[in-house]
Design a protein around this motif. Structure first.
Motif, PDB file in Angstrom:
ATOM      1  N   HIS A  50      34.967  35.849  58.150  1.00  0.00           N
ATOM      2  CA  HIS A  50      34.694  37.094  57.828  1.00  0.00           C
ATOM      3  C   HIS A  50      35.942  37.887  57.228  1.00  0.00           C
ATOM      4  CE1 HIS A  50      33.266  41.650  58.626  1.00  0.00           C
ATOM      5  NE2 HIS A  50      34.216  41.568  58.996  1.00  0.00           N
ATOM      6  N   ASP A  51      37.082  37.268  57.797  1.00  0.00           N
ATOM      7  CA  ASP A  51      38.208  37.878  57.341  1.00  0.00           C
ATOM      8  C   ASP A  51      38.532  37.472  55.653  1.00  0.00           C
ATOM      9  OD1 ASP A  51      39.138  39.410  59.257  1.00  0.00           O
ATOM     10  OD2 ASP A  51      40.214  37.687  60.189  1.00  0.00           O
ATOM     11  N   LEU A  52      38.098  36.053  55.329  1.00  0.00           N
ATOM     12  CA  LEU A  52      38.208  35.778  54.085  1.00  0.00           C
ATOM     13  C   LEU A  52      37.309  36.646  53.291  1.00  0.00           C
ATOM     14  CD1 LEU A  52      37.940  31.854  54.685  1.00  0.00           C
ATOM     15  CD2 LEU A  52      39.891  33.278  53.808  1.00  0.00           C
ATOM     16  N   GLY A  53      35.848  37.001  53.516  1.00  0.00           N
ATOM     17  CA  GLY A  53      35.118  37.730  52.766  1.00  0.00           C
ATOM     18  C   GLY A  53      35.646  39.260  52.575  1.00  0.00           C
ATOM     19  N   GLN A  54      36.228  39.756  53.703  1.00  0.00           N
ATOM     20  CA  GLN A  54      36.963  41.218  53.402  1.00  0.00           C
ATOM     21  C   GLN A  54      37.899  40.932  52.261  1.00  0.00           C
ATOM     22  OE1 GLN A  54      37.989  42.792  57.319  1.00  0.00           O
ATOM     23  NE2 GLN A  54      36.287  43.875  57.205  1.00  0.00           N
ATOM     24  N   PHE A  55      38.884  39.935  52.324  1.00  0.00           N
ATOM     25  CA  PHE A  55      39.813  39.840  51.546  1.00  0.00           C
ATOM     26  C   PHE A  55      39.523  39.753  50.130  1.00  0.00           C
ATOM     27  CE2 PHE A  55      43.345  37.814  48.917  1.00  0.00           C
ATOM     28  CZ  PHE A  55      44.311  38.841  49.163  1.00  0.00           C
ATOM     29  N   ALA A  56      38.148  38.893  50.023  1.00  0.00           N
ATOM     30  CA  ALA A  56      37.779  38.601  48.607  1.00  0.00           C
ATOM     31  C   ALA A  56      37.123  39.695  47.937  1.00  0.00           C
ATOM     32  CB  ALA A  56      36.505  37.754  48.858  1.00  0.00           C
ATOM     33  N   ALA A  57      36.378  40.786  49.033  1.00  0.00           N
ATOM     34  CA  ALA A  57      36.223  42.103  48.461  1.00  0.00           C
ATOM     35  C   ALA A  57      37.141  42.984  47.890  1.00  0.00           C
ATOM     36  CB  ALA A  57      35.458  42.797  49.597  1.00  0.00           C
ATOM     37  N   LYS A  58      38.550  42.810  48.651  1.00  0.00           N
ATOM     38  CA  LYS A  58      39.755  43.543  48.129  1.00  0.00           C
ATOM     39  C   LYS A  58      39.962  43.119  46.814  1.00  0.00           C
ATOM     40  CE  LYS A  58      44.510  44.172  49.067  1.00  0.00           C
ATOM     41  NZ  LYS A  58      45.627  43.792  50.257  1.00  0.00           N
ATOM     42  N   LEU A  59      40.032  42.114  46.619  1.00  0.00           N
ATOM     43  CA  LEU A  59      40.460  41.288  45.019  1.00  0.00           C
ATOM     44  C   LEU A  59      39.306  41.631  44.294  1.00  0.00           C
ATOM     45  CD1 LEU A  59      41.691  37.740  46.011  1.00  0.00           C
ATOM     46  CD2 LEU A  59      43.022  39.756  45.309  1.00  0.00           C
ATOM     47  N   MET A  60      37.824  41.600  44.496  1.00  0.00           N
ATOM     48  CA  MET A  60      36.858  41.846  43.489  1.00  0.00           C
ATOM     49  C   MET A  60      36.773  43.417  43.218  1.00  0.00           C
ATOM     50  SD  MET A  60      34.478  39.161  43.212  1.00  0.00           S
ATOM     51  CE  MET A  60      32.944  39.679  43.097  1.00  0.00           C
ATOM     52  N   LEU A  61      37.367  44.181  44.016  1.00  0.00           N
ATOM     53  CA  LEU A  61      37.503  45.479  43.796  1.00  0.00           C
ATOM     54  C   LEU A  61      38.508  46.085  43.075  1.00  0.00           C
ATOM     55  CD1 LEU A  61      35.849  47.118  46.982  1.00  0.00           C
ATOM     56  CD2 LEU A  61      34.725  46.784  44.751  1.00  0.00           C
ATOM     57  N   GLY A  62      39.742  45.232  43.006  1.00  0.00           N
ATOM     58  CA  GLY A  62      41.077  45.608  42.562  1.00  0.00           C
ATOM     59  C   GLY A  62      41.032  45.502  41.022  1.00  0.00           C
ATOM     60  N   PRO A  63      42.079  45.719  40.575  1.00  0.00           N
ATOM     61  CA  PRO A  63      42.384  45.788  39.146  1.00  0.00           C
ATOM     62  C   PRO A  63      41.854  44.311  38.500  1.00  0.00           C
ATOM     63  CG  PRO A  63      44.657  45.737  40.056  1.00  0.00           C
ATOM     64  CD  PRO A  63      43.559  45.775  41.123  1.00  0.00           C
TER      65      PRO A  63
END
Length: 289
Positions: free
Chosen positions: A178-191
């Motif tokens: 779950h923590d990996l998924g959340q960090f992946a979302a942060k990158l997907m939505l980043g610049p």
């Protein structure tokens, strides 16, 4: 549109749910539409495509702007390295000619060049190929998945034992999917820029002994670690249905991890879920048999 490979697995589903909760458009790629039904009900588009169908996968990629890549793990009854290189080549071929804004890919701690290193070598090759491409790329190097211990619930509950290739006191970085998924979302939505590799692990390092103690607390019964000696690793994998090639591959990965043949990160990203919290939730959602 966010395209997610491996969306019905632990990490991909956590990523998809995070993006959907933010009302982001998501297409999940799966071979089995039934497994993606829960994500469909939450608003995801579902593309039923086999990763080896390069033309169909290319059409899906053409309809997206950002892509999460998780090279599917091969069945352990096969030559896993050969199969995972084959799926990686299919994904890379499907990307040709696509004008994506960004690619985020799931890799692993210890990814490194070399033969006979199992996933560590395959995922290093993936990183290098994607980084050499025209699309901005970010790699997530995940610590040892806490979900790798899911299968130990049965033996912990029935025998009071957790079987481990690692010594009971050997500590290593672990992380909840779950923590990996959340960090992946942060990158997907980043610049839309290249970054990483980003090493992601949980709040602290844990050992097989910690796993046994977490199961003991969650189950309310004593649980001990049973260590498999190094010389018996391949035999143990084969007893679980692994092919000879896969047994060698997984034993090699275990050996590299135990001997720490990689440079640990100075400042890893840290998830919030502890091992105890993960095991407790695993026990609670599992039927008592």
């Amino acid at each position: 549109m966010h395209i997610i490979l491996g969306a019905t697995g632990h990490v991909g589903s956590a990523l998809a749910q995070d993006l959907l909760a933010r009302s982001e458009p998501v297409t999940v790629v799966t071979r089995d539409a039934h497994k993606a039904e829960a994500l469909r009900t939450k608003g995801a588009h579902v593309a039923v495509v086999d990763v080896f169908d390069t033309h169909a996968l290319h059409r899906v990629f053409k309809g997206g702007h950002r892509l999460f890549v998780l090279n599917p793990p091969a069945a352990p009854s096969t030559d896993t390295v050969a199969e995972e290189h084959r799926s990686l080549r299919a994904i890379l071929s499907a990307l040709e000619g696509c004008r994506l804004e960004k690619i985020v890919a799931e890799s692993t701690y210890g990814a490194q060049p070399g033969e006979g290193l199992g996933d560590l070598g395959v995922l290093y090759d993936m990183e290098q190929a994607l980084r050499a491409g025209p699309t901005p790329f970010s790699a997530i190097r995940a610590a040892y998945y806490m979900s790798n211990w899911d299968a130990s619930l049965k033996t912990a509950r029935e025998e009071g034992k957790v079987y481990s290739m690692y010594p009971a006191d050997f500590r290593l970085p672990m992380v909840a999917p779950h923590d990996l998924g959340q960090f992946a979302a942060k990158l997907m939505l980043g610049p839309p820029e290249s970054s990483g590799p980003h090493h992601v692990e949980g709040p602290e390092h844990y050992s097989a002994g910690d796993v046994a103690r977490a199961f003991s607390q969650a189950l309310g019964r004593p649980v001990e670690v049973v260590e498999t000696p190094r010389e018996q690793w391949e035999k143990a994998f084969k007893s679980l249905g692994f092919s000879d090639a896969a047994a060698r591959s997984y034993a090699a990965m275990t050996r590299v991890t135990l001997d720490q043949h990689y440079e640990p990160p100075d400042k890893p990203e840290r998830g919030a879920i502890s091992l105890g919290e993960y095991i407790s939730a695993l026990v609670k959602k599992s039927p008592d048999r």
